[in-house]
Design a protein around this motif. Sequence first.
Motif, short mmCIF file in Angstrom:
data_model
loop_
_atom_site.label_atom_id
_atom_site.label_comp_id
_atom_site.label_asym_id
_atom_site.label_seq_id
_atom_site.Cartn_x
_atom_site.Cartn_y
_atom_site.Cartn_z
N ASP A 231 0.86 -1.19 0.00
CA ASP A 231 0.00 0.00 0.00
C ASP A 231 0.89 1.24 0.00
O ASP A 231 0.93 2.04 0.95
CB ASP A 231 -0.95 0.00 1.19
CG ASP A 231 -2.08 1.01 1.03
OD1 ASP A 231 -2.01 1.83 0.08
OD2 ASP A 231 -3.01 1.00 1.83
N PHE B 196 -0.45 4.80 0.70
CA PHE B 196 -0.74 5.06 2.11
C PHE B 196 0.54 5.44 2.86
O PHE B 196 0.58 6.43 3.60
CB PHE B 196 -1.38 3.83 2.76
CG PHE B 196 -1.49 3.93 4.26
CD1 PHE B 196 -2.44 4.73 4.85
CD2 PHE B 196 -0.60 3.22 5.07
CE1 PHE B 196 -2.52 4.83 6.24
CE2 PHE B 196 -0.68 3.31 6.45
CZ PHE B 196 -1.64 4.12 7.03
N GLN C 56 -0.40 9.24 2.97
CA GLN C 56 -1.44 9.33 4.00
C GLN C 56 -0.90 9.14 5.42
O GLN C 56 -1.25 9.91 6.32
CB GLN C 56 -2.54 8.31 3.70
CG GLN C 56 -3.21 8.52 2.36
CD GLN C 56 -4.16 7.39 2.00
OE1 GLN C 56 -4.73 6.73 2.88
NE2 GLN C 56 -4.32 7.13 0.71
#
Length: 248
Positions: free
Chosen positions: A125, A128, A132
């Motif tokens: 991911d 992310f 994020q």
Amino acid sequence: MSDPTHSTTAHSPREHQVDVSERGSDKNGAPVSINRRIFMQLLGFECDEPARVLPLLAGALREQKVPSVVYEDVNHPRGLAVLTFSEDPADFVTRVRPVLSSPELRPRPELSMLGRTYATGFEQDLEFWLLQRPRQTVLNEEWPWAIWYPLRRVGPFERLDAREKGQIMREHGGIGRAYGQQDLAHDVRLACHGLDQADNDFVIGLIGKELHPLSHVVQSMRQTRQTAEFMDKMGPFFVGRAVFRNAG
């Protein structure tokens, strides 16, 4: 006489092709890459009247929609630090700089830190982890305490073979994960090659709900091979507590 049309160079053009993308893997282990990252900048200041300046600073950051965190400096009674972040580094000049140019904020250049999120190649991911997670970490209202510092490794570390480097980094990373899993300390890792006035390699942010575990993780890291054998310099350290957060 040699034929110039058949002359060769030490490196062909193909060998000079550069890919600046960040690389990781998906949940099935297949390689993935994206050419995106967040830049984060910490700037330290001192001011004569923090109680008056803080609301004005917070209001200006909010009005300009600058993603940011303002910290009160634990080690300086009139000290502040402002953390800002963006995918576009031009924002530090066009949006952040005007807000922080007030003569009431006197810069402390020794506490200036600028870095970019990066991938080690093993993250799943990738978006992310690069975009994020760093934002969520610094903006989390349950984690007000922060220690920020730059570091530089000694040159010989870069000459180790990949296997030995991996072993050293796994030891270091394992300690960090243990603190994170127990909600004691959460890290923000930034590369700052060529971005730092003191020629550091990385900027590290340790974020958490209490200060003691952040100090404790620094102490624990001193026992790793990376820090004990291959660290040239760490710091200066900024220690602060968040008093304002703005998601932008």
